[in-house]
Design a protein around this motif. Structure first.
Motif, mmCIF file in Angstrom:
data_model
loop_
_atom_site.group_PDB
_atom_site.id
_atom_site.type_symbol
_atom_site.label_atom_id
_atom_site.label_comp_id
_atom_site.label_asym_id
_atom_site.label_seq_id
_atom_site.Cartn_x
_atom_site.Cartn_y
_atom_site.Cartn_z
ATOM 1 N N SER A 199 33.765 66.975 9.699
ATOM 2 C CA SER A 199 34.309 68.190 10.063
ATOM 3 C C SER A 199 33.823 68.265 11.520
ATOM 4 N N VAL A 200 34.969 68.265 12.330
ATOM 5 C CA VAL A 200 34.791 68.264 13.705
ATOM 6 C C VAL A 200 34.952 69.437 14.517
ATOM 7 N N GLN A 201 34.073 69.827 15.376
ATOM 8 C CA GLN A 201 34.353 71.005 16.197
ATOM 9 C C GLN A 201 34.337 70.633 17.701
ATOM 10 N N ARG A 202 35.157 71.208 18.512
ATOM 11 C CA ARG A 202 35.307 70.707 20.013
ATOM 12 C C ARG A 202 35.418 71.978 20.765
ATOM 13 N N GLU A 203 34.575 71.958 22.175
ATOM 14 C CA GLU A 203 34.572 73.043 22.982
ATOM 15 C C GLU A 203 34.591 72.389 24.345
ATOM 16 N N ALA A 204 35.491 72.974 25.234
ATOM 17 C CA ALA A 204 35.481 72.667 26.726
ATOM 18 C C ALA A 204 34.193 73.180 27.367
ATOM 19 N N THR A 205 33.665 72.407 28.130
ATOM 20 C CA THR A 205 32.366 72.291 28.696
ATOM 21 C C THR A 205 32.392 72.145 30.272
ATOM 22 N N PRO A 206 33.440 72.632 31.035
ATOM 23 C CA PRO A 206 33.614 72.032 32.384
ATOM 24 C C PRO A 206 32.347 72.425 33.326
ATOM 25 N N TRP A 207 32.275 71.804 34.286
ATOM 26 C CA TRP A 207 31.341 71.942 35.506
ATOM 27 C C TRP A 207 32.206 72.688 36.278
ATOM 28 N N ARG A 208 31.705 73.689 36.949
ATOM 29 C CA ARG A 208 32.227 74.463 37.855
ATOM 30 C C ARG A 208 31.345 74.479 39.219
ATOM 31 N N LEU A 209 31.720 73.675 40.126
ATOM 32 C CA LEU A 209 30.555 73.252 41.428
ATOM 33 C C LEU A 209 30.958 73.936 42.441
ATOM 34 N N GLY A 210 30.041 74.708 43.133
ATOM 35 C CA GLY A 210 30.367 75.404 44.512
ATOM 36 C C GLY A 210 29.535 74.574 45.360
ATOM 37 N N PRO A 211 29.497 74.858 46.690
ATOM 38 C CA PRO A 211 28.673 74.064 47.626
ATOM 39 C C PRO A 211 27.186 73.642 47.402
ATOM 40 N N SER A 212 26.925 72.393 47.154
ATOM 41 C CA SER A 212 25.655 71.839 46.564
ATOM 42 C C SER A 212 25.619 70.438 46.835
ATOM 43 N N PRO A 213 24.521 69.891 46.633
ATOM 44 C CA PRO A 213 24.120 68.393 46.893
ATOM 45 C C PRO A 213 24.934 67.777 45.864
ATOM 46 N N LEU A 214 24.855 68.446 44.466
ATOM 47 C CA LEU A 214 25.636 67.722 43.498
ATOM 48 C C LEU A 214 26.987 67.617 43.684
ATOM 49 N N LEU A 215 27.643 68.778 44.025
ATOM 50 C CA LEU A 215 29.026 68.523 44.794
ATOM 51 C C LEU A 215 29.203 67.502 45.859
ATOM 52 N N THR A 216 28.554 67.275 46.668
ATOM 53 C CA THR A 216 28.480 66.420 47.606
ATOM 54 C C THR A 216 28.404 64.891 46.999
ATOM 55 N N ALA A 217 27.536 64.531 46.167
ATOM 56 C CA ALA A 217 27.237 63.517 45.319
ATOM 57 C C ALA A 217 28.564 63.147 44.617
ATOM 58 N N TRP A 218 28.942 64.057 43.652
ATOM 59 C CA TRP A 218 29.768 63.990 42.780
ATOM 60 C C TRP A 218 31.386 63.507 43.620
ATOM 61 N N ALA A 219 31.471 64.327 44.552
ATOM 62 C CA ALA A 219 32.836 64.010 45.233
ATOM 63 C C ALA A 219 32.820 62.754 46.048
ATOM 64 N N ARG A 220 31.668 62.298 46.536
ATOM 65 C CA ARG A 220 31.554 60.813 47.033
ATOM 66 C C ARG A 220 31.992 60.010 46.085
ATOM 67 N N GLY A 221 31.525 59.933 44.972
ATOM 68 C CA GLY A 221 31.657 58.842 43.903
ATOM 69 C C GLY A 221 33.036 59.042 43.365
ATOM 70 N N TRP A 222 33.568 60.384 43.321
ATOM 71 C CA TRP A 222 34.933 60.399 42.642
ATOM 72 C C TRP A 222 35.843 59.807 43.567
ATOM 73 N N PHE A 223 35.881 60.087 44.872
ATOM 74 C CA PHE A 223 37.001 59.640 45.864
ATOM 75 C C PHE A 223 36.772 58.252 45.788
ATOM 76 N N THR A 224 35.518 57.559 45.919
ATOM 77 C CA THR A 224 35.396 56.155 45.866
ATOM 78 C C THR A 224 36.057 55.412 44.555
ATOM 79 N N ALA A 225 35.609 55.815 43.449
ATOM 80 C CA ALA A 225 36.171 55.540 42.348
ATOM 81 C C ALA A 225 37.943 55.677 42.181
ATOM 82 N N ALA A 226 38.404 56.782 42.716
ATOM 83 C CA ALA A 226 39.868 56.908 42.652
ATOM 84 C C ALA A 226 40.691 56.228 43.911
ATOM 85 N N GLY A 227 39.750 55.500 44.730
ATOM 86 C CA GLY A 227 40.451 54.763 45.610
ATOM 87 C C GLY A 227 41.214 55.692 46.842
#
Length: 246
Positions: A199-227
């Motif tokens: 029996s499986v249950q699923r729930e959306a758990t999105p990150w919602r990021l504002g200005p922060s070191p995490l947003l900066t680091a995530w965006a850097r990796g996201w753009f690089t991987a996306a090319g």
């Protein structure tokens, strides 16, 4: 040789507070209800990294009324991260051991999962190749009794930034699919569990990021991987999903 990449401990530390605040409280409550009345609970944390799930879930289960002693086994292929986990303070409710295991090795996985009451994993399923994920579900399904399984913070694709950058989400998702299940992971694993009678249950758990070191680091990796190139974002939504299989 493991098929999984090693993760930067600084990145794991940066994301930990957001991860802890994003997980599904409802699915944790359902898991806790499954464990009430037990004297001891054996929890196996797959892809445990530096121990983030232990630090969140052990006290959370106690808070939700699980009075049982918790015996945690932290499983990863990265010995350095496991050493960091052992060096960190251990929640009062838990005792901790570690095991260095390649998740592509089904027999090793079967051995470490033997006797588990709960199996957990965070930010894990999307990095697994399909054969490894399928093998994991197969092994879990042969255990008797079957444990409760909670996989959290699986990336589901379609991240967005403000300002929007054309093609970034598609490029990143394609890169993830080239490395593992990527954004298809939650649906793939849910279907595999369901086909084996869970029996499986699923729930959306999105990150919602504002200005922060995490947003900066995530965006850097996201753009690089996306090319693609993009301006520094002011906000981002990064879709994830939690999955509970009983």
């Amino acid at each position: 040789m493991s098929e999984l990449e090693n993760f930067d401990p600084d990145w794991l530390a940066l994301r930990e507070p957001v991860d802890h605040g994003t997980r599904s409280a409802r699915l944790e409550e359902l898991l806790a209800a499954r464990l009430t009345g037990r004297d001891r609970v054996r929890v196996v944390d797959l892809g445990a990294g530096s121990g983030s799930t232990l630090r969140h879930l052990a006290p959370r289960l106690a808070e939700l009324g699980v009075a049982a002693a918790q015996d945690w086994v932290l499983v990863d292929h990265d010995a350095d991260l496991l050493a960091r986990a052992l060096a960190s303070p251990v929640p009062a409710a838990a005792s901790v051991t570690t095991a260095r295991v390649d998740l592509a090795d089904r027999e090793a996985v079967r051995e470490v999962l033997s006797g588990a009451d709960v199996v957990v994993g965070s930010a894990l399923l999307d990095v697994l190749p399909a054969p490894v994920a399928d093998g994991l579900v197969e092994v879990l399904s042969t255990l008797d009794p079957r444990p409760a399984v909670l996989f959290v913070l699986t990336v589901t694709g379609g991240a967005s930034t403000d300002p929007a950058v054309a093609g970034a989400a598609e490029g990143f998702d394609a890169d993830q699919r080239a490395r593992g299940l990527g954004p298809d992971a939650a649906g793939h694993v849910a279907a595999a569990f369901t086909a084996r009678g869970w029996s499986v249950q699923r729930e959306a758990t999105p990150w919602r990021l504002g200005p922060s070191p995490l947003l900066t680091a995530w965006a850097r990796g996201w753009f690089t991987a996306a090319g693609v190139a993009g301006p520094d974002p002011t906000a981002a939504v990064v879709p994830h999903e939690d999955l509970l299989a009983l």
